[in-house]
Scaffold this active site. Structure first.
Site, short mmCIF file in Angstrom:
data_model
loop_
_atom_site.label_atom_id
_atom_site.label_comp_id
_atom_site.label_asym_id
_atom_site.label_seq_id
_atom_site.Cartn_x
_atom_site.Cartn_y
_atom_site.Cartn_z
N LYS A 20 -2.11 -37.23 16.69
CA LYS A 20 -2.84 -36.22 17.47
C LYS A 20 -3.69 -36.88 18.55
O LYS A 20 -4.03 -38.06 18.50
CB LYS A 20 -3.72 -35.36 16.56
N ASP A 154 -8.53 -35.07 9.24
CA ASP A 154 -7.35 -35.01 10.10
C ASP A 154 -6.06 -34.66 9.35
O ASP A 154 -5.06 -34.33 9.97
CB ASP A 154 -7.13 -36.36 10.81
#
Length: 320
Positions: A20, A154
């Site tokens: 990401k 995350d």
């Protein structure tokens, strides 16, 4: 297990999960519990980790790094025991699965290690999905996301993919239905940065400057508007990462990478998360390809990617 020795029904489930980029990252003050509240927009990009989970008779969890990994891992310390996030994910799945076996996790590394892109979190997300399938646990995505949150902020996002707003410590995710593509060039470093050290450095820099920092409660709506429309120029004006100055304090060469990226045609650049990976925004895929080529001519490790992309997904399921 009642399988006859030598005829254990081994099976491999292979899953890929994305890294990401934090398109925006606002960081609050240090809290009494030692954490920081954040308000962030996560974008899953087309750089994937892969985990192949193979059932074994041993009853143990083992972890290995695939030789197909595209990273230069010489000198990189990746724990292959219970400290590894993928190992922890498998252990959690074994606890909640009625028919768990031993499992060997073979990880193909492509997302920079300690690079601010959630590579370890992607490994954990892929492992959750792989073990769920391997052991026929039958957990819903929502249940897997709940387990993912136990592993780190995350991990739920790598499971989800796409684009999302993250609040709290980043684990309170709200999906954003972004379909428009944005194009980026990732410049990776041959070193990592410790996320806790980056946060500590930010706290020190803020204390030295006497800044009054408020708790972040929402993201800048202009970031989501630019992503929804795919307007790279508008997005370039609202990229923000509160950790960037701390990352540059620890690794001053990142300032040079950002400057070189813009001089070679990037619309804007940002340190991804806690760094040291730098994400450079381009107008379109061909511009990203050209920018990556130009930066490689300058001796940098650069690759063109795009987002948003899907979250963790099974790519093969094979009886051995």
């Amino acid at each position: 297990m009642n399988a006859v020795r030598g005829r254990f029904p081994a099976r491999t489930v292979r899953v890929k999960a994305p890294g990401k980029v934090n398109v925006s990252l606002d960081v609050g003050p240090l809290r009494p519990d030692g954490y920081h509240s954040v308000a962030s927009v996560y974008l899953a990009v087309s750089l994937y980790e892969e985990v192949a989970a193979t059932s074994t008779e041993t009853g143990e969890i083992t972890v290995g790094i695939s030789p197909a990994s595209t990273l230069d891992l010489d000198g990189v310390d990746i724990p292959l025991d219970e400290r590894n996030l993928a190992y922890k994910a498998a252990a959690i799945m074994a606890d909640v699965s009625e028919h768990s076996t031993g499992v060997h996790l073979e990880i193909t590394k492509r997302v920079p290690v300690a690079g601010g892109m959630g590579g370890g979190s992607a490994d954990a997300a892929a492992t959750l999905l792989a073990c769920d399938a391997l052991w026929n646990s039958g957990l819903s995505r929502e249940e897997l996301a709940h387990l993912a949150a136990e592993l780190g902020a995350d991990v739920p996002f790598s499971l989800l993919g796409g684009t999302a707003v993250g609040l709290g410590v980043g684990d309170e995710l709200s999906p954003a239905l972004v379909k428009a593509q944005t194009d980026w060039v990732l410049v990776t470093a041959d070193f990592g940065l410790s996320t806790p050290e980056v946060f500590r450095t930010l706290d020190r820099l803020r204390a030295e400057s006497g800044e009054a920092i408020e708790e972040p409660t929402s993201v800048d709506p202009r970031v989501l508007a630019a992503l929804l429309s795919g307007d790279a120029d508008a997005l370039s004006r609202v990229l923000v990462n509160d950790l960037q100055r701390a990352s540059i304090e620890l690794a001053p060469e990142l300032r040079d990478v950002l400057g070189l990226g813009e001089s070679c045609g990037a619309i804007a650049g940002i340190v991804s998360g806690s760094g040291p990976t730098v994400a450079l925004l381009a107008h379109n895929p061909s511009a990203a390809d050209g920018l990556a080529t130009e930066l490689r001519h300058h001796g940098l490790d650069a690759m063109a990617v795009h987002g948003p992309v899907h979250g963790a997904r099974i790519i093969s399921d094979t009886l051995l």
